[in-house]
Enzyme design. Structure first.
Site, PDB file in Angstrom:
ATOM      1  N   LEU A  53       0.818  -1.222   0.000  1.00  0.00           N
ATOM      2  CA  LEU A  53       0.000   0.000   0.000  1.00  0.00           C
ATOM      3  C   LEU A  53       0.844   1.260   0.000  1.00  0.00           C
ATOM      4  CD1 LEU A  53      -2.791  -1.053   2.537  1.00  0.00           C
ATOM      5  CD2 LEU A  53      -2.752  -1.323   0.043  1.00  0.00           C
ATOM      6  N   ALA A  55       0.342   5.883  -0.726  1.00  0.00           N
ATOM      7  CA  ALA A  55      -0.602   6.975  -0.439  1.00  0.00           C
ATOM      8  C   ALA A  55      -1.807   6.976  -1.379  1.00  0.00           C
ATOM      9  CB  ALA A  55       0.127   8.314  -0.501  1.00  0.00           C
ATOM     10  N   HIS A  57      -3.458   4.247  -2.442  1.00  0.00           N
ATOM     11  CA  HIS A  57      -4.420   3.337  -1.810  1.00  0.00           C
ATOM     12  C   HIS A  57      -5.079   3.999  -0.595  1.00  0.00           C
ATOM     13  CE1 HIS A  57      -1.503   0.232  -3.537  1.00  0.00           C
ATOM     14  NE2 HIS A  57      -2.652  -0.126  -4.084  1.00  0.00           N
TER      15      HIS A  57
HETATM   16  P1  AMP Z   1      -3.718  -2.254  -6.812  1.00  0.00           P
HETATM   17  O1  AMP Z   1      -3.284  -2.566  -5.429  1.00  0.00           O
HETATM   18  O2  AMP Z   1      -2.618  -1.759  -7.692  1.00  0.00           O
HETATM   19  O3  AMP Z   1      -4.561  -3.345  -7.426  1.00  0.00           O
HETATM   20  O4  AMP Z   1      -4.699  -1.012  -6.682  1.00  0.00           O
HETATM   21  C1  AMP Z   1      -5.798  -1.032  -5.823  1.00  0.00           C
HETATM   22  C2  AMP Z   1      -6.608   0.213  -6.057  1.00  0.00           C
HETATM   23  O5  AMP Z   1      -5.787   1.353  -5.820  1.00  0.00           O
HETATM   24  C3  AMP Z   1      -7.117   0.331  -7.502  1.00  0.00           C
HETATM   25  O6  AMP Z   1      -8.434   0.858  -7.490  1.00  0.00           O
HETATM   26  C4  AMP Z   1      -6.142   1.298  -8.113  1.00  0.00           C
HETATM   27  O7  AMP Z   1      -6.660   2.020  -9.206  1.00  0.00           O
HETATM   28  C5  AMP Z   1      -5.871   2.220  -6.929  1.00  0.00           C
HETATM   29  N1  AMP Z   1      -4.610   2.947  -7.104  1.00  0.00           N
HETATM   30  C6  AMP Z   1      -3.397   2.431  -7.428  1.00  0.00           C
HETATM   31  N2  AMP Z   1      -2.478   3.417  -7.557  1.00  0.00           N
HETATM   32  C7  AMP Z   1      -3.141   4.580  -7.317  1.00  0.00           C
HETATM   33  C8  AMP Z   1      -2.762   5.957  -7.302  1.00  0.00           C
HETATM   34  N3  AMP Z   1      -1.523   6.338  -7.574  1.00  0.00           N
HETATM   35  N4  AMP Z   1      -3.708   6.884  -7.025  1.00  0.00           N
HETATM   36  C9  AMP Z   1      -4.994   6.510  -6.760  1.00  0.00           C
HETATM   37  N5  AMP Z   1      -5.414   5.228  -6.751  1.00  0.00           N
HETATM   38  C10 AMP Z   1      -4.506   4.283  -7.025  1.00  0.00           C
END
Ligand code: AMP
Length: 311
Positions: A53, A55, A57
């Protein structure tokens, strides 16, 4: 000071180091906890993640907390959304540090199952979303969005959220989930949040941990390319191919490969020639060294990502 002379920490110091948020690993227990919360009249919010995780997330979790009183975060590196030659085994995992980050946010439950809990022996169902899942990452990562839609549908059914929060960083994923939720009559509000960036403009991503210091500085070319295209759009450029070439130029200089740098209709992801009509998305996927990065801007809506150009 030698290790033998280091004072042993007293038990009263350990709670700050040991997160008290105990993750649930069992789907039935998770459902029970969410059912009980609903019976108490709580509104359930949900943030699915693959952990490691950052910022970005945490912004989703904070948003979920404003929309629901009982917020569930899942941490699950979903095997079915990785292709055979992708980074499933290498994907960063650090549950202890994830729990420590979630602890101060007042999360009600963390679900961190093993793959066999989600994909039980004999399970044989996949959720397939159509057109919006086809271009961009869908054409490069075959089966990826079937894996994403399937795991999110399973998690939705365990959690039963009223609201689920996703990041626009994974723009196509957000559209796929919205389409699935609408088509399957899921009674869930799907919220998309803007991409959270490092101070210099690089989009936060769990995969950034793979970048060497040199690759980290080269990776900024993605934000630079998107920013130059956003500035060109703001100056009146409406030709999709010109905006794509503008974005590509700085990325080409440093990337080992570019999967796409495409302008698409921001709602349907249909190909477009000129941007005089509906909102347009400019999305990029490329490799810096061996690390695959994605990023995007909605032209005319999002500020240029590069800090120096954001104004
Ligand atoms: P992940 O752990 O990469 O599967 O991402 C989980 C959630 O966090 C997904 O909805 C992603 O789109 C979101 N997410 C990942 N990186 C970012 C970011 N830099 N800014 C905002 N949301 C993010």
């Amino acid at each position: 000071m030698s290790s033998s002379s280091t004072p042993t920490p007293t038990p009263s110091l350990t709670p700050t180091l040991t997160p008290s948020l105990t993750p649930l690993a069992c789907g039935a227990e998770l459902r029970k906890a969410c059912d009980a919360a609903r019976r108490r009249g709580e509104r359930v919010g949900f943030v699915p993640t693959m952990g490691a995780l950052h910022a970005g997330h945490l912004a989703l979790v904070r948003e979920a907390k404003t929309r629901g009183s009982f917020v569930v975060v899942s941490i699950f590196v979903n095997p079915t959304q990785f292709g055979p030659n992708e980074d499933l085994t290498l994907y960063p995992r650090d549950l202890a540090s994830d729990l420590a980050r979630l602890e101060p946010l007042g999360v009600s439950a963390v679900f961190a199952p093993q793959p066999a809990e989600i994909y039980e022996a004999g399970e044989d169902t996949r959720v397939h979303v159509g057109r919006v899942a086809e271009p961009l990452c869908g054409s490069i990562r075959r089966g990826h969005f079937d894996g994403v839609a399937t795991v999110v549908a399973k998690l939705f059914n365990l959690v039963g959220p009223s609201v689920a929060v996703f990041g626009q960083k994974d723009y196509q994923q957000l559209l796929v989930i919205r389409r699935m939720a609408r088509d399957l009559f899921a009674p869930i509000e799907i919220v998309g949040l803007p991409t959270v960036r490092e101070p210099d403009g690089l989009a936060m991503s769990s995969r950034n941990a793979f970048l060497s210091p040199d690759e980290r500085s080269r990776a900024l070319a993605v934000a630079r390319g998107l920013s130059r295209a956003a500035v060109a759009f703001a100056s009146g450029e409406r030709r999709a191919r010109v905006l794509e070439a503008t974005a590509r130029e700085p990325i080409e200089r440093v990337a080992s490969s570019i999967d796409y740098a495409d302008v698409r209709d921001a709602d349907t992801l249909a190909a477009i020639e000129d941007l005089t009509g509906p909102r347009a998305l400019l999305a990029v996927a490329c490799r810096i060294g061996a690390t695959r990065l994605i990023d995007n801007v909605v032209l005319g809506v999002d500020a240029p990502p590069l800090a120096a150009l954001a104004g």
